[in-house]
Write an enzyme that holds these catalytic residues in place. Structure first.
Site, mmCIF file in Angstrom:
data_model
loop_
_atom_site.group_PDB
_atom_site.id
_atom_site.type_symbol
_atom_site.label_atom_id
_atom_site.label_comp_id
_atom_site.label_asym_id
_atom_site.label_seq_id
_atom_site.Cartn_x
_atom_site.Cartn_y
_atom_site.Cartn_z
ATOM 1 N N LYS A 171 0.840 -1.204 0.000
ATOM 2 C CA LYS A 171 0.000 0.000 0.000
ATOM 3 C C LYS A 171 0.880 1.261 0.000
ATOM 4 O O LYS A 171 0.585 2.237 -0.699
ATOM 5 C CB LYS A 171 -0.964 -0.043 1.192
ATOM 6 C CG LYS A 171 -2.046 -1.129 0.995
ATOM 7 C CD LYS A 171 -2.767 -1.535 2.272
ATOM 8 C CE LYS A 171 -3.692 -2.727 1.999
ATOM 9 N NZ LYS A 171 -4.335 -3.262 3.205
ATOM 10 N N ASP B 294 -10.324 3.350 4.363
ATOM 11 C CA ASP B 294 -10.387 1.897 4.137
ATOM 12 C C ASP B 294 -11.794 1.376 4.446
ATOM 13 O O ASP B 294 -12.057 0.171 4.335
ATOM 14 C CB ASP B 294 -9.345 1.199 5.035
ATOM 15 C CG ASP B 294 -8.923 -0.172 4.509
ATOM 16 O OD1 ASP B 294 -9.025 -0.394 3.287
ATOM 17 O OD2 ASP B 294 -8.494 -1.013 5.326
ATOM 18 N N GLN C 225 -4.128 -1.946 9.611
ATOM 19 C CA GLN C 225 -4.045 -3.239 8.926
ATOM 20 C C GLN C 225 -4.705 -4.336 9.771
ATOM 21 O O GLN C 225 -4.379 -4.518 10.935
ATOM 22 C CB GLN C 225 -2.581 -3.582 8.617
ATOM 23 C CG GLN C 225 -2.406 -4.847 7.813
ATOM 24 C CD GLN C 225 -3.068 -4.793 6.432
ATOM 25 O OE1 GLN C 225 -2.967 -3.806 5.711
ATOM 26 N NE2 GLN C 225 -3.769 -5.854 6.059
#
Ligand code: NAP
Length: 281
Positions: free
Chosen positions: A56, A123, A100
């Site tokens: 990313k 996200d 994450q």
């Protein structure tokens, strides 16, 4: 011989990255050389998670955006993670925050996700963002299902009135995927580990999304002739959640593994960070 359409996520992600490079340049001109910044939090040393965070960060670099990596130890507490998130919420340089998944067991992941400010939730992991998305209000979608929707739209896959079956109901994939398809007027069934007679439900689907987390779990013979197959899974040996070898001869279109859903997830995260930066002005 069936010749299904390949829903090429790798190629589309590249195209989107090209447009993002131009958007970053425009942003930079407007903001005295400053570029959008994505902050990624990695808790613990899980190698797959570290690889995802690295990928990313590299994607940010390719489009000219900045990324910052915040690492917390395997032993971190919920309170420590919440305080790291708060610092990023309060930091004006940070446009988007990625935590994450998964975090170590002792941490309340839901509390951590929900601590991310809505306007930085690029996200799409907060309950608030999920609720807004489900109600058709603006929010950044969970990156994997939002990337799948972009891919389906790019290839003009018809969704309205179609029977869609999503196999999996995780908060980051199956559930938001189902709502996104519903918002686009598909008739949606969500399956999970307690679903009875999965093959016959899949057999009715015009669109099948595999988000099970088990290699080659969805068999080609379960799939209706002409269905569109989206395989969100990724496992070692470069296989997904669908047994593509047996599915390809039956379907009309499919996402390859690798090169289908994976690249779309990353480019969606980056696009949503760009949008968050632009919305801030
Ligand atoms: P997850 O949290 O483990 O969820 C798996 C889901 O599958 C659960 O809802 C589970 O049902 C369901 N399931 C398990 N066994 C089943 C069975 N026998 N029949 C029907 N349903 C069953 O996984 P996830 O995070 O959603 O990820 C799913 C897949 O997508 C994985 O392969 C993962 O690697 C991949 N993924 C890819 C990306 C990407 O960027 N490409 C991103 C995220 C995830 P219950 O709820 O009943 O337990």
């Amino acid at each position: 011989m069936n010749n299904p359409l390949i829903l090429d996520g790798a190629a589309l992600a590249k195209k989107i990255e090209t447009t993002l490079q131009l958007r970053v340049l425009a942003f930079q001109n407007k903001h005295n050389g400053k570029v959008p910044l994505l902050a990624a939090i990695l808790v613990g040393g899980e190698p797959a998670s570290a690889t995802y965070v690295k990928m990313k960060g590299s994607a940010c670099g390719r489009v000219g955006m900045d990324s910052r990596r915040i690492e917390l130890p395997e032993t971190a507490t919920t309170a420590e993670l919440l305080s790291a998130i708060k610092a990023l919420n309060d930091d004006d340089d940070v446009c988007g925050i990625l935590l994450q998944h998964p975090v170590p067991k002792q941490i309340d992941e839901r509390a951590a996700f929900d601590a991310i400010a809505l306007e930085k939730d690029v996200d799409g992991v907060t309950c608030l963002g999920f609720g807004r998305m489900a109600m058709g209000e603006h929010a950044y979608g969970s990156a994997t299902p939002a990337g799948i929707m972009t891919l389906l739209d790019y290839y003009r896959i018809d969704l309205a009135g179609k029977r869609a079956v999503v196999v999996g109901r995780s908060p980051i994939l199956g559930k938001p995927m189902a709502h996104m398809l519903l918002n686009r007027h598909a008739t949606v069934t969500i399956c999970h580990s307690r679903t009875n007679d999965l093959p016959s439900i899949i057999g009715e689907a015009d669109i099948v999304v595999g988000a099970v987390g088990k290699p080659k779990f969805i068999r080609g013979e379960w799939i209706k002739e002409g269905a569109v197959v989206v395989d969100a899974g990724y496992h070692s040996g470069k296989v997904g959640d669908v047994d593509l070898e047996t599915a390809i001869p039956r379907c009309s279109a499919y996402t390859p593994v690798p090169g289908g859903v994976g690249p779309m997830t990353i480019v969606t995260l980056i696009s949503q960070t760009m949008e968050a930066a632009e919305r801030r002005g």
